[in-house]
Motif scaffolding. Structure first.
Motif, PDB file in Angstrom:
ATOM      1  N   LEU A  92       0.842  -1.148   0.012  1.00 31.95           N
ATOM      2  CA  LEU A  92      -0.040  -0.052   0.018  1.00 31.95           C
ATOM      3  C   LEU A  92       1.011   1.215   0.009  1.00 31.95           C
ATOM      4  CD1 LEU A  92      -2.865  -0.732   2.509  1.00 31.95           C
ATOM      5  CD2 LEU A  92      -2.706  -1.386  -0.340  1.00 31.95           C
ATOM      6  N   ALA A  93       2.215   1.163   0.432  1.00 27.30           N
ATOM      7  CA  ALA A  93       2.876   2.448   0.270  1.00 27.30           C
ATOM      8  C   ALA A  93       3.095   2.935  -1.159  1.00 27.30           C
ATOM      9  CB  ALA A  93       4.281   1.951   0.957  1.00 27.30           C
ATOM     10  N   ASP A  94       2.891   2.036  -2.221  1.00 28.59           N
ATOM     11  CA  ASP A  94       3.194   2.814  -3.366  1.00 28.59           C
ATOM     12  C   ASP A  94       1.848   3.442  -3.803  1.00 28.59           C
ATOM     13  OD1 ASP A  94       5.555   1.494  -3.754  1.00 28.59           O
ATOM     14  OD2 ASP A  94       4.651  -0.678  -4.465  1.00 28.59           O
ATOM     15  N   TYR A  95       0.724   3.547  -3.044  1.00 27.91           N
ATOM     16  CA  TYR A  95      -0.278   3.975  -3.359  1.00 27.91           C
ATOM     17  C   TYR A  95      -0.660   5.300  -2.304  1.00 27.91           C
ATOM     18  CZ  TYR A  95      -0.840   0.314  -6.745  1.00 27.91           C
ATOM     19  OH  TYR A  95      -0.507  -0.474  -7.709  1.00 27.91           O
ATOM     20  N   PRO A  96       0.118   6.076  -2.218  1.00 29.17           N
ATOM     21  CA  PRO A  96      -0.111   7.128  -1.041  1.00 29.17           C
ATOM     22  C   PRO A  96      -1.104   8.172  -1.021  1.00 29.17           C
ATOM     23  CG  PRO A  96       1.733   7.879  -2.330  1.00 29.17           C
ATOM     24  CD  PRO A  96       1.209   6.401  -2.615  1.00 29.17           C
ATOM     25  N   GLY A  97      -1.661   8.137  -2.400  1.00 27.01           N
ATOM     26  CA  GLY A  97      -2.813   9.058  -2.429  1.00 27.01           C
ATOM     27  C   GLY A  97      -4.291   8.365  -2.479  1.00 27.01           C
ATOM     28  N   ARG A  98      -4.158   7.238  -2.472  1.00 25.28           N
ATOM     29  CA  ARG A  98      -5.467   6.499  -2.414  1.00 25.28           C
ATOM     30  C   ARG A  98      -5.385   5.646  -1.203  1.00 25.28           C
ATOM     31  NH1 ARG A  98      -4.737   3.065  -8.223  1.00 25.28           N
ATOM     32  NH2 ARG A  98      -6.738   2.466  -7.639  1.00 25.28           N
ATOM     33  N   VAL A  99      -4.666   5.431  -0.653  1.00 22.83           N
ATOM     34  CA  VAL A  99      -4.850   4.424   0.599  1.00 22.83           C
ATOM     35  C   VAL A  99      -3.847   4.669   1.758  1.00 22.83           C
ATOM     36  CG1 VAL A  99      -5.937   2.482  -0.270  1.00 22.83           C
ATOM     37  CG2 VAL A  99      -3.611   2.356  -0.356  1.00 22.83           C
ATOM     38  N   ASP A 100      -4.324   4.692   3.026  1.00 22.21           N
ATOM     39  CA  ASP A 100      -3.237   4.976   3.934  1.00 22.21           C
ATOM     40  C   ASP A 100      -3.493   4.047   4.871  1.00 22.21           C
ATOM     41  OD1 ASP A 100      -1.632   6.066   5.683  1.00 22.21           O
ATOM     42  OD2 ASP A 100      -2.897   7.914   6.262  1.00 22.21           O
ATOM     43  N   LEU A 101      -2.434   2.943   5.260  1.00 18.81           N
ATOM     44  CA  LEU A 101      -2.457   2.144   6.339  1.00 18.81           C
ATOM     45  C   LEU A 101      -1.993   2.519   7.533  1.00 18.81           C
ATOM     46  CD1 LEU A 101      -2.844  -1.026   6.853  1.00 18.81           C
ATOM     47  CD2 LEU A 101      -0.303  -1.292   6.430  1.00 18.81           C
ATOM     48  N   VAL A 102      -3.164   2.912   8.455  1.00 18.48           N
ATOM     49  CA  VAL A 102      -2.974   3.904   9.611  1.00 18.48           C
ATOM     50  C   VAL A 102      -2.613   2.738  11.029  1.00 18.48           C
ATOM     51  CG1 VAL A 102      -4.197   5.730   8.709  1.00 18.48           C
ATOM     52  CG2 VAL A 102      -5.352   3.854  10.098  1.00 18.48           C
ATOM     53  N   GLU A 103      -3.078   1.461  10.773  1.00 20.67           N
ATOM     54  CA  GLU A 103      -2.826   0.834  11.678  1.00 20.67           C
ATOM     55  C   GLU A 103      -2.717  -0.765  11.363  1.00 20.67           C
ATOM     56  OE1 GLU A 103      -4.975   0.472  15.659  1.00 20.67           O
ATOM     57  OE2 GLU A 103      -6.032   2.218  15.027  1.00 20.67           O
ATOM     58  N   ALA A 104      -1.691  -1.577  11.831  1.00 19.86           N
ATOM     59  CA  ALA A 104      -1.098  -2.896  11.625  1.00 19.86           C
ATOM     60  C   ALA A 104      -0.855  -3.620  12.968  1.00 19.86           C
ATOM     61  CB  ALA A 104      -0.516  -2.845  10.607  1.00 19.86           C
ATOM     62  N   ASP A 105      -1.545  -4.326  13.731  1.00 23.93           N
ATOM     63  CA  ASP A 105      -1.094  -5.047  14.667  1.00 23.93           C
ATOM     64  C   ASP A 105      -2.061  -6.341  15.046  1.00 23.93           C
ATOM     65  OD1 ASP A 105      -3.512  -4.234  16.224  1.00 23.93           O
ATOM     66  OD2 ASP A 105      -2.337  -2.276  16.876  1.00 23.93           O
ATOM     67  N   HIS A 106      -1.780  -6.693  16.187  1.00 22.84           N
ATOM     68  CA  HIS A 106      -2.306  -8.225  16.503  1.00 22.84           C
ATOM     69  C   HIS A 106      -3.720  -7.989  17.213  1.00 22.84           C
ATOM     70  CE1 HIS A 106       1.201 -10.004  15.252  1.00 22.84           C
ATOM     71  NE2 HIS A 106       1.742  -9.708  15.710  1.00 22.84           N
ATOM     72  N   ARG A 107      -3.996  -6.757  17.594  1.00 19.47           N
ATOM     73  CA  ARG A 107      -5.405  -6.669  18.300  1.00 19.47           C
ATOM     74  C   ARG A 107      -6.564  -6.673  17.427  1.00 19.47           C
ATOM     75  NH1 ARG A 107      -4.380  -1.246  20.960  1.00 19.47           N
ATOM     76  NH2 ARG A 107      -3.792  -0.619  19.028  1.00 19.47           N
ATOM     77  N   LEU A 108      -7.700  -7.139  18.192  1.00 15.10           N
ATOM     78  CA  LEU A 108      -8.893  -7.065  17.257  1.00 15.10           C
ATOM     79  C   LEU A 108      -9.706  -5.818  17.674  1.00 15.10           C
ATOM     80  CD1 LEU A 108     -10.117  -9.267  15.825  1.00 15.10           C
ATOM     81  CD2 LEU A 108     -11.621 -10.072  17.875  1.00 15.10           C
ATOM     82  N   VAL A 109      -9.050  -4.736  18.004  1.00 12.44           N
ATOM     83  CA  VAL A 109      -9.687  -3.449  18.040  1.00 12.44           C
ATOM     84  C   VAL A 109      -8.734  -2.311  17.404  1.00 12.44           C
ATOM     85  CG1 VAL A 109     -10.823  -3.756  20.220  1.00 12.44           C
ATOM     86  CG2 VAL A 109      -8.669  -2.903  20.282  1.00 12.44           C
ATOM     87  N   VAL A 110      -9.189  -1.276  16.873  1.00 11.25           N
ATOM     88  CA  VAL A 110      -8.488  -0.186  16.424  1.00 11.25           C
ATOM     89  C   VAL A 110      -8.693   1.071  17.630  1.00 11.25           C
ATOM     90  CG1 VAL A 110      -8.840  -0.690  13.860  1.00 11.25           C
ATOM     91  CG2 VAL A 110     -10.403   1.033  15.167  1.00 11.25           C
ATOM     92  N   ALA A 111      -7.336   1.791  17.230  1.00 15.65           N
ATOM     93  CA  ALA A 111      -7.404   3.020  18.292  1.00 15.65           C
ATOM     94  C   ALA A 111      -7.739   4.500  17.636  1.00 15.65           C
ATOM     95  CB  ALA A 111      -6.067   3.241  18.754  1.00 15.65           C
ATOM     96  N   GLN A 112      -8.122   4.420  16.387  1.00 15.25           N
ATOM     97  CA  GLN A 112      -8.572   5.632  15.655  1.00 15.25           C
ATOM     98  C   GLN A 112      -9.635   5.325  14.580  1.00 15.25           C
ATOM     99  OE1 GLN A 112      -5.104   7.097  13.225  1.00 15.25           O
ATOM    100  NE2 GLN A 112      -4.120   5.369  14.165  1.00 15.25           N
ATOM    101  N   PRO A 113     -10.158   6.111  14.045  1.00 14.88           N
ATOM    102  CA  PRO A 113     -11.250   5.994  13.202  1.00 14.88           C
ATOM    103  C   PRO A 113     -10.582   5.520  11.691  1.00 14.88           C
ATOM    104  CG  PRO A 113     -11.614   8.231  14.378  1.00 14.88           C
ATOM    105  CD  PRO A 113     -10.269   7.702  14.663  1.00 14.88           C
ATOM    106  N   VAL A 114     -11.213   4.649  11.137  1.00 14.47           N
ATOM    107  CA  VAL A 114     -10.720   3.969  10.055  1.00 14.47           C
ATOM    108  C   VAL A 114     -11.724   3.838   9.125  1.00 14.47           C
ATOM    109  CG1 VAL A 114      -8.659   2.920  10.624  1.00 14.47           C
ATOM    110  CG2 VAL A 114     -10.638   1.494  10.570  1.00 14.47           C
ATOM    111  N   ASP A 115     -11.636   3.789   7.660  1.00 14.00           N
ATOM    112  CA  ASP A 115     -12.753   3.658   6.723  1.00 14.00           C
ATOM    113  C   ASP A 115     -13.121   2.099   6.431  1.00 14.00           C
ATOM    114  OD1 ASP A 115     -13.036   6.323   5.841  1.00 14.00           O
ATOM    115  OD2 ASP A 115     -11.112   6.187   5.021  1.00 14.00           O
ATOM    116  N   ILE A 116     -11.784   1.309   6.438  1.00 15.33           N
ATOM    117  CA  ILE A 116     -11.879  -0.034   6.250  1.00 15.33           C
ATOM    118  C   ILE A 116     -11.094  -0.911   7.213  1.00 15.33           C
ATOM    119  CG2 ILE A 116     -11.711  -2.063   4.687  1.00 15.33           C
ATOM    120  CD1 ILE A 116     -12.120   0.062   2.393  1.00 15.33           C
ATOM    121  N   ALA A 117     -11.521  -1.847   7.964  1.00  8.65           N
ATOM    122  CA  ALA A 117     -10.726  -2.897   8.731  1.00  8.65           C
ATOM    123  C   ALA A 117     -10.669  -4.118   7.959  1.00  8.65           C
ATOM    124  CB  ALA A 117     -11.371  -3.061   9.852  1.00  8.65           C
TER     125      ALA A 117
END
Length: 213
Positions: A29-54
């Protein structure tokens, strides 16, 4: 165009997955910075900030099974992200009201395209890359071809044999209900059957069970 007119990239979180997958997705996804932004990637089943898609894999080792789906107000849409793109995963996604099934074997471009479709509200089911390649390489075409079925009719009959309802077939094949019914009617005429049970028996006799997803 003012700065406020520029469309923001889709905010994506990869949750409850292994480090290898997380690093791979981040690199793609780093090759598509204007289209997508990977804001979280970890082992938890929750997110710490608003995201469009999990993105979440119900079938990954240690994922905890089907009862641990994401239910978080910070997540706008959730898609199954898995190696197991099959009728099982499609049914799970439908039962849990997810936004589709995305394949871990997909190239970066296909994944980004799929994320944009999910973000737009579409229910997306991606086929694995190896299945697409295998289909193209098949010398004998598709099941039912010799009997007169088109490729799309064959795809629909495969899902009928697998036990999917018309609604489930529509989701899996990106078709409207009317299109599914039209394909089924045409296939039944070609197969010489008049009921779903007869179609299943015909499909088993003609090798469709070996082509089930």
């Amino acid at each position: 165009m003012s700065p406020t007119d520029v469309e923001a990239p889709i905010r994506v979180a990869l949750i409850d997955d292994c480090e290898v997958v997380a690093r791979g997705v981040a690199a793609m996804l780093a090759d598509y910075p204007g289209r997508v932004d990977l804001v979280e990637a970890d082992h938890r089943l929750v997110v710490a900030q608003p995201v469009d898609i999990a993105l979440w894999d119900a079938f990954a080792p240690g994922a905890g099974g089907e009862d641990r789906l994401v239910d978080d107000s910070l997540v706008r849409r959730t898609a199954l992200y898995t190696w197991d793109v099959s009728s099982r995963s499609v049914l799970l996604a439908q039962e849990r009201h997810l936004s589709g099934v995305l394949s871990k074997s997909a190239s970066a471009g296909r994944l980004v395209d799929a994320l944009e479709r999910v973000d737009a509200g579409e229910n997306v089911v991606m086929r694995p890359e190896h299945e697409i390649a295998e289909e193209r390489a098949e010398e004998d075409g598709w099941p039912g071809r010799a009997e007169g079925l088109t490729r799309r009719q064959s795809d629909v009959v495969c899902l009928v044999v697998a036990g999917l309802s018309n609604q489930q077939i529509a989701h899996a094949c990106y078709l409207s209900m009317n299109s599914v019914k039209s394909y089924i009617r045409a296939a039944y005429r070609t197969m010489g059957v008049s009921s779903r049970s007869q179609a299943v028996l015909w499909g088993v006799d003609h090798g469709f069970r070996h082509h089930l997803p």
